[in-house]
Design an enzyme around this catalytic site. Structure first.
Site, PDB file in Angstrom:
ATOM      1  N   LYS A  36       1.671  -1.046   6.694  1.00  0.00           N
ATOM      2  CA  LYS A  36       2.195  -2.011   7.661  1.00  0.00           C
ATOM      3  C   LYS A  36       3.434  -2.731   7.107  1.00  0.00           C
ATOM      4  O   LYS A  36       4.449  -2.100   6.841  1.00  0.00           O
ATOM      5  CB  LYS A  36       1.086  -2.982   8.045  1.00  0.00           C
TER       6      LYS A  36
ATOM      7  N   ASP B 121      -8.624  -9.144   3.129  1.00  0.00           N
ATOM      8  CA  ASP B 121      -7.641  -8.237   3.732  1.00  0.00           C
ATOM      9  C   ASP B 121      -6.434  -9.089   4.132  1.00  0.00           C
ATOM     10  O   ASP B 121      -6.502  -9.893   5.064  1.00  0.00           O
ATOM     11  CB  ASP B 121      -8.260  -7.543   4.943  1.00  0.00           C
TER      12      ASP B 121
ATOM     13  N   ARG C 207      -3.191  12.475 -10.955  1.00  0.00           N
ATOM     14  CA  ARG C 207      -4.256  11.778 -10.233  1.00  0.00           C
ATOM     15  C   ARG C 207      -4.615  10.489 -10.951  1.00  0.00           C
ATOM     16  O   ARG C 207      -4.921   9.468 -10.339  1.00  0.00           O
ATOM     17  CB  ARG C 207      -5.496  12.671 -10.083  1.00  0.00           C
TER      18      ARG C 207
ATOM     19  N   TYR D 159     -10.576  -5.466  11.941  1.00  0.00           N
ATOM     20  CA  TYR D 159      -9.954  -4.193  12.295  1.00  0.00           C
ATOM     21  C   TYR D 159     -11.028  -3.133  12.561  1.00  0.00           C
ATOM     22  O   TYR D 159     -12.003  -2.998  11.809  1.00  0.00           O
ATOM     23  CB  TYR D 159      -9.030  -3.771  11.155  1.00  0.00           C
TER      24      TYR D 159
END
Length: 385
Positions: free
Chosen positions: A201, A176, A52, A104
């Site tokens: 993406k 972004d 982690r 978005y």
């Protein structure tokens, strides 16, 4: 690669963060599918203690992401929204965030439905005129959130202008950069403090991984993000990191083709009788085309267009007729996708708010893939006839 800044983008995409495996000499980064690591004594280890916190496959990807964005520190998360979540967790109750009104739907949802109830205030404004940001700043403003080009209206926001305002007021600026990727745009070079990606993406590029990433040059911000990543645990697994490392190696090649095909599709749509408006920053009559030309190295493969018959039913009729463009969520894969933002990616935004930014019911968003452009144009012709 000892000094990433001495190499051009394509070379960095292939080599940054990646070295032959010291155990075997394997060229490809191994998938370290392990949760824990042997220690010679309590607290004495080889830099890894629990996956982690750190994992060698993830480390390679994070170093690659940092290099691509000309940054020092990279962090990967289980999704793009996981990355956004980490940024907002740096804030405190009472802090304010200024964001673009055209963004978005998932970003809008996490801002308003998750974090507002913890006392963080969000202001959504038109950032196409960067001066509008200054007018909204208060003593509580701690973060400016920029998305450019915006999803799905393809609005261009002046990153350098926003950075000057942010620095003058000692406010963090996060950009972004999902639509552009580091191949087309480098927000850190333009003054941003953090750059965010939905790695799902274009960076992964093959519609087979969900992941997010953040990159910064600030040691202070990096310490906060590293702690949040470890404490909250929204990390990607090593298999996904391996797949993205593979995808990154062809990012420059794919983006070049996305840009070429995007330009051809945009110009075709502009000549089509059934189409009302085409939203693509490569057009000289785009409101902020000059800014896009200055801060981007190309105009990408994302295009939105509305129909002269401005109804949801007309849009759905077109979407159902596509043969190569697949109706689906997401974007940025090698295959061409189409979507209806009002009922898909942006359904979480109230209709009145969508209409304020021009997101009509007939708006169709295209993610233009890397197929042969002649075949894509034929598909568009038959769907719009």
């Amino acid at each position: 690669m000892s000094d990433n800044k001495n190499y051009r983008f394509g070379t960095k995409a292939i080599h940054a963060g990646v070295t032959p495996d010291p155990a075997t000499g394997a060229i490809m980064t191994p998938i370290y599918q392990t949760t824990t690591y042997a220690q010679s004594a309590p607290g004495e280890h080889k830099g890894y203690e629990y996956s982690r916190s750190q994992n060698p496959t993830r480390t390679a990807l994070e170093e690659s992401m940092a290099a691509l964005e000309n940054g020092k520190y990279g962090f990967c998360y289980g999704s793009g929204l996981g990355a956004i979540d980490a940024v907002i967790k740096m804030l405190n109750p009472g802090d304010e965030v200024i964001s673009t009104s055209d963004l978005y739907g998932g970003s809008y949802r996490i801002f308003t439905k998750i974090f507002e109830k913890y006392g963080i205030k969000f202001k959504f404004i038109d950032m196409s005129e960067v001066e509008n940001i200054e007018a909204c700043i208060t003593k509580n403003t701690k973060l400016i959130w920029v998305e450019t080009p915006t999803n799905p209206m393809m609005t261009i926001i002046d990153i350098e202008g926003a950075a000057k305002i942010a620095k003058a007021h000692h406010i963090t600026l996060c950009v972004d950069n999902t639509f552009s990727t580091p191949y087309l745009q480098n927000p850190l070079d333009l003054g941003a403090d953090i750059v965010m990606h939905s790695v799902t993406k274009y960076i992964a590029g093959h519609s087979d991984v969900v992941m997010g990433a953040l990159v910064t040059n600030s040691e202070e911000i990096a310490e906060q993000l590293g702690f949040i990543q470890k404490a909250s645990g929204a990390i990607p697994g090593p298999q996904d990191c391996f797949l993205v490392l593979r995808g990154v190696k062809t990012l420059h090649l794919r983006m070049q083709r996305h840009c070429e095909n995007g330009a051809s599709v945009a110009n075709f749509l502009q000549s089509c009788d059934a189409v009302d408006k085409v939203l693509w920053p490569g057009f000289k009559n785009h409101k902020n085309h000059d800014i896009a030309s200055r801060q981007m190295h190309g105009f990408g493969g994302m295009i939105s267009f509305s129909l002269k018959e401005d109804t949801k039913e007309a849009a759905i009729k077109v979407l159902k007729k596509f043969k190569l463009f697949t109706l689906a969520e997401s974007l940025g894969g090698v295959e061409s996708l189409c979507g209806h933002p009002a009922s898909m990616t942006h359904a979480s935004i109230p209709k009145a708010e969508r209409e304020k930014v021009g997101l009509s019911d007939s708006l169709i968003r295209l993610s233009v893939g890397v197929e042969d452009i002649e075949d894509l144009i034929v598909d568009l012709k038959q769907a719009l006839s």
